[in-house]
Design an enzyme around this catalytic site. Structure first.
Site, PDB file in Angstrom:
ATOM      1  N   HIS A 164       0.841  -1.192   0.000  1.00  0.00           N
ATOM      2  CA  HIS A 164       0.000   0.000   0.000  1.00  0.00           C
ATOM      3  C   HIS A 164       0.878   1.245   0.000  1.00  0.00           C
ATOM      4  O   HIS A 164       1.889   1.295   0.702  1.00  0.00           O
ATOM      5  CB  HIS A 164      -0.911   0.006   1.228  1.00  0.00           C
ATOM      6  CG  HIS A 164      -2.068  -0.934   1.099  1.00  0.00           C
ATOM      7  ND1 HIS A 164      -2.553  -1.330  -0.113  1.00  0.00           N
ATOM      8  CD2 HIS A 164      -2.833  -1.552   2.027  1.00  0.00           C
ATOM      9  CE1 HIS A 164      -3.579  -2.143   0.077  1.00  0.00           C
ATOM     10  NE2 HIS A 164      -3.761  -2.300   1.370  1.00  0.00           N
ATOM     11  N   LYS A 604     -13.625   4.609   6.769  1.00  0.00           N
ATOM     12  CA  LYS A 604     -13.971   5.682   5.829  1.00  0.00           C
ATOM     13  C   LYS A 604     -15.485   5.732   5.610  1.00  0.00           C
ATOM     14  O   LYS A 604     -16.065   6.797   5.415  1.00  0.00           O
ATOM     15  CB  LYS A 604     -13.252   5.442   4.507  1.00  0.00           C
ATOM     16  CG  LYS A 604     -13.602   6.421   3.402  1.00  0.00           C
ATOM     17  CD  LYS A 604     -12.720   6.206   2.194  1.00  0.00           C
ATOM     18  CE  LYS A 604     -13.243   6.987   1.007  1.00  0.00           C
ATOM     19  NZ  LYS A 604     -14.425   6.376   0.403  1.00  0.00           N
TER      20      LYS A 604
END
Length: 974
Positions: A164, A604
């Site tokens: 990532h 999120k």
């Protein structure tokens, strides 16, 4: 006494008390920070005397504001920074970025010093370790040594390294900083002569100077293969060596309790990877990419084993051995003697260190090791050919050449050597390098780290739809779930092939099928799990099981659904009930099912508090569902590095999991910058392994008690309240998206070149943005909104209803709630409303200012209500359990702050300049100084026809450097 190291025109001094004992580690941290800043300034003055004076002034102004927090001091700093020329902004940003990275090294060395003092018994441990856990469990908790031993021997921790894009530092700089860290640690830990100290300081200076002269900006995006090579470098330089050292320490701790060593076939750790296997939203990860990274990882494993075997050939010159060992050596020696001249010539050609000629059977260990060395060399040659000739089946090529494919082929002769040495009374020799190699083989295998493959669920639906449409069965995509399940189970229980040769495929479908066919040609031990992101139904799992069968993947990868959004987490128990309730599927998985839970997208989607509670409840329910079906559940935790993506101190994160969800097996991702933080240096790596081992052991034997029903009910209310508030701001406030894009560097983050994956799945609003840039952008802007939004209102509502004492009781006695609030408190301490307001003032349309003011008021409310619950007057007051893993955290943040604030100001000004220029603004900036032109022309992609205006080049570079520097100051990115 003071020592002076002089180089060029400057000198710097280091006080002797830097290297005294652990009486005052906080003072040592400040001294180290001062030393490295002094070294850096001496270099800066040598190369840029005028600039150094300005950096010195800015640092002093920043210190003044960080101390006073007065508007006047802040504006003085802003005015001075605003007056810098574009090229000066680049170098000033670079200066503060380097100083922050150097400061972070002092924190790492400080932690190592504390760890060393603990091991020497000079202070109590701020964190748990395996030795303390063993003693606690056997003396305080009442477990017998045998119970603890059996539990330890059966547990496994699998750490899965991902690519990532959160490691903002270039590898070139990481290596130089590693030298500084090592030499600084040497100053503390060794008795040194006066000359040695001066030479050590010169080594520090050389590394700092080389770092300063290195371009901080990665000028091209890394490929997945680059990411894998970067990940593998941690194994060859750190992890491979530390694993056997850690096992030795565990053996010693066990022996102190009167217990035997760990069994030879036990590995406390396994390692996995997503680098080159994670194709979810990353078009750069193709079938060929996956093949490449598997070959690269096997090459690295062969290389390190080759060195170990060659070292053992020098160690094991022993002639006495067991009959079994003698028989094997004589058989191999006889085969070599039939063609002795050719064997010697070939070994000489291979440039082996020694032992070219056939070895006589009177040195049986060397005979066997020489054979292993030859076979490792052959394996390496085949793997090199596989990299060149991409059409070759990797598994087929290895098998055809008689190379190593199965790790047991290596383990058997080594185990025979070990048993032989033990039988002849040579235990000390057996338990030296040979034991280390056996531990390494069990940990790393021939693949170093098994590769997971991750793909989004709809991509498999597209393949199945193409198949059913081609066969005239209708559109699979339009079928409801019962019809899909009936079709998939019917095919899985039948024997007919499903996918006809020559079937028409779209490029997207072809890539999925091509990937599966490549997997069928790779050695099975190189592959881990097949992760289905955005998994929602049982058919999502069964489709992948069927596709693996159709493409010949043998052995099949275990299929792991990843539940990410809040709705998917809530629905996960029902999905798994359907799946595990099927007799055929239960037989297929042999009683073990792995599920992955995602911390990033859930946070999120719903906010930190609601996501944390949903993850907690989902884990409990999944364990219950699996147990009811007679299946053992393994949970794979998809944690990020930041608090907003599930990150936090290792020990507390594990100990705060629901009871019964660890059960001796933990699988967890290690992402981005966390790889460097946990494995960048051997002392740090050892501590990482220690923390994981002790936490998993305690979670199995001494799990936290189940929370009281009153706590659960209140937690559900908090989650609902916080989620509603979070979503009302993020998803239901029309102007929020514009405010986010204007006030942060979100749109510019994609140019940072810190990962191969795009920052968005597709174009659109907040919904399409990935969790990493979402967190990254707010971290840079210093509001840290995703971590705390909604929590303050939820706590306030509960306090207003009279639940304040209950919340305080939950915080004091429930590890999950303690950990959650402590981590939020830590992030709140890094937030800065004044700097966030400066971004708004500089970048945001005035019509959006009321929203910004509201967000800052919500931040203040959250800070206030957190302090009420944790019973503190200021953030980070005292040492709470979660924060104890970072001693003196409040002081560390204070030391970083004067370095970070100028970078925030420079970033906002750079964004302002770039956006004005791109909106048609004009600038007269046109430097003629060759040195400045050279500074602005470092990007090879922006020369010639692609050349940028010099102002844009300057602001672009300044922006990129500030992004990296602020990430260093926050000690995380996304």
């Amino acid at each position: 006494m003071q020592l002076s190291a002089t180089s060029g025109r400057t000198s710097f001094r280091v006080s002797q008390d830097l290297r005294t004992g652990p009486a005052n580690f906080l003072s040592g941290l400040r001294d180290d920070d001062s030393l490295l800043r002094q070294v850096f300034f001496s270099i800066l003055r040598h190369h840029h005397p005028n600039l150094a004076a300005k950096v010195d002034v800015i640092y002093a102004l920043s210190q003044a504001w960080c101390t006073s927090q007065s508007d006047n001091d802040f504006e003085l700093m802003v005015k001075y920074v605003s007056d810098l020329k574009p090229e000066e902004r680049i170098l000033v940003a670079s200066s503060f970025s380097h100083m922050l990275n150097l400061h972070n090294l002092t924190e790492e060395v400080n932690s190592s010093q504390i760890g060393r003092a603990v091991r020497l018994g000079e202070m109590d441990s701020p964190t748990r370790d395996t030795n303390h856990s063993l003693l606690k469990l056997t003396t305080t908790n009442g477990f017998t040594p045998q119970q603890v031993y059996d539990t330890l021997c059966s547990q496994t921790v699998e750490l899965v390294l991902t690519a990532h894009p959160t490691q903002a530092l270039r590898a070139s700089l990481l290596k130089k900083y590693a030298i500084v860290r090592r030499e600084l640690d040497t100053l503390h830990s060794k008795r040194m002569s006066e000359y040695e100290k001066i030479e050590t300081l010169e080594a520090i200076r050389a590394a700092v100077q080389a770092a300063w002269r290195t371009d901080e900006i990665r000028r091209s995006k890394p490929t997945p293969q680059d990411e894998m090579r970067s990940g593998l470098s941690y194994f060859s330089t750190v992890i491979f060596d530390v694993v056997p050292v850690f096992h030795r320490r565990v053996d010693t701790a066990l022996e102190k309790l009167g217990l035997p060593r760990l069994p030879l076939d036990r590995a406390l750790f396994k390692f996995g990877s997503w680098m080159g296997g994670d194709r979810d939203g990353n078009p750069n990860v193709t079938a060929e990419t996956t093949r490449d990274v598997v070959v690269l990882a096997r090459l690295e494993a062969v290389n390190v084993y080759f060195r170990q075997v060659e070292g053992l050939m020098f160690d094991l010159s022993i002639w006495r051995c067991s009959p079994e060992m003698k028989e094997l050596a004589e058989r191999l020696a006889a085969a070599e003697s039939r063609d002795a001249a050719r064997v010697a010539e070939e070994r000489k050609r291979r440039n082996y260190v020694d032992f070219w000629a056939p070895i006589p059977p009177t040195e049986p260990f060397r005979v066997v090791l020489a054979h292993m060395r030859d076979r490792l060399y052959n394996t390496r040659q085949v793997l090199h050919q596989c990299l060149i000739h991409t059409h070759m089946s990797v598994r087929g090529a290895l098998e055809e050449a008689g190379a190593y494919v199965d790790i047991e082929d290596m383990a058997r002769p080594l185990k025979l050597m070990y048993d032989s040495l033990m039988s002849t009374g040579d235990e000390s020799v057996a338990n030296a390098r040979l034991l280390d190699l056996l531990r390494q083989i069990r940990t790393f295998g021939l693949c170093m780290m098994g590769l997971d493959v991750r793909q989004e669920s709809t991509r498999h639906t597209e393949v199945m739809d193409a198949v059913t449409t081609y066969l005239g069965l209708g559109s699979y995509a339009s079928w409801d779930e019962p019809k899909r399940l009936a079709f998939l189970l019917g095919e899985l229980q039948g024997k007919r092939p499903l996918m006809p040769p020559g079937m028409d495929m779209s490029p997207e479908v072809k890539e999925v099928v091509r990937t599966l066919r490549i997997l069928s040609e790779l050695p099975g031990d190189s592959l881990g799990a097949y992760i289905i992101s955005m998994a929602k139904t049982a058919s999502d799992v069964l489709a992948v099981v069927l596709l693996q069968r159709e493409t010949g993947v043998r052995p099949a990868l275990r299929v792991v659904p990843l539940f990410e959004t809040l709705d998917d987490l809530h629905n996960a128990p029902g999905t798994m009930t359907t799946l595990l309730g099927n007799d055929w599927y239960r037989g297929h998985i042999n009683g073990v099912q792995e599920c992955m839970i995602g911390y990033s997208d859930s946070g999120k989607d719903a906010g930190r508090l609601a996501a944390a509670w949903a993850l907690y409840e989902t884990q409990e329910k999944l364990v219950e569902v699996a147990a009811g079906c007679g299946v053992r559940l393994v949970l794979f935790h998809g944690r990020g590095g930041t608090v907003g993506r599930g990150g936090g101190p290792t020990h507390m994160a594990i100990r705060s999991q629901p009871s019964g969800t660890i059960n001796g097996h933990l699988r967890v991702t290690v992402q981005g910058e966390i790889i460097e933080q946990q494995f960048g240096e051997k002392e740090v790596c050892f501590r990482t392994l220690d923390l994981y081992t002790s936490a998993v052991l305690e979670a199995a034997l001494d799990p936290p008690p189940a929370p009281a029903q009153e706590w659960r009910d209140l937690m559900s209310l908090l989650a609902t309240e916080s989620c509603d508030m979070y979503r009302s701001v993020v998803y239901r406030t029309p102007e929020f998206y514009d405010y986010f894009m204007q006030s942060t560097a979100a749109s510019e983050l994609g140019r940072l070149n810190i990962g191969s994956r795009p920052s968005s799945r597709k174009s659109g609003g907040i919904e399409t943005l990935r969790a990493i840039p979402w967190i990254f952008a707010w971290t840079q802007q210093r509001l840290h909104l995703p971590v705390w939004l909604g929590i303050g209102e939820a706590l306030e509502a509960a306090i207003d209803k009279g639940y304040g004492p209950v919340l305080q009781d939950m915080y004091a006695n429930w590890p999950f709630f303690t950990s959650t609030l402590d981590l939020v408190e830590m992030v709140l301490a890094k937030a800065d409303s004044r700097l966030s307001a400066f971004y708004e003032r500089t970048l945001v349309d005035s019509s959006l200012a009321p929203l910004g003011q509201r967000l800052r008021e919500l931040l203040a409310k959250t800070q206030q209500n957190i302090l009420i619950v944790v019973r503190k007057s200021v953030l980070l007051e005292g040492n709470t359990p979660s924060q104890m893993s970072t001693p003196n955290l409040d002081e560390k943040i204070r030391l970083r702050s004067p370095y970070v604030a100028p970078l925030n100001v420079l970033q906002a000004l750079s964004l302002q300049g770039l956006r004005k220029f791109r909106d048609g603004g004009d600038t007269e900036y046109n430097p003629s100084d060759p040195e400045i032109i050279d500074l602005l022309s470092r990007d090879p992609h922006k020369k010639g026809e692609g050349a940028q205006h010099p102002f844009v080049s300057a602001m672009d570079d300044c922006l990129m450097i500030t992004i990296k520097g602020i990430a260093a100051g926050m000690q995380n990115t996304g």
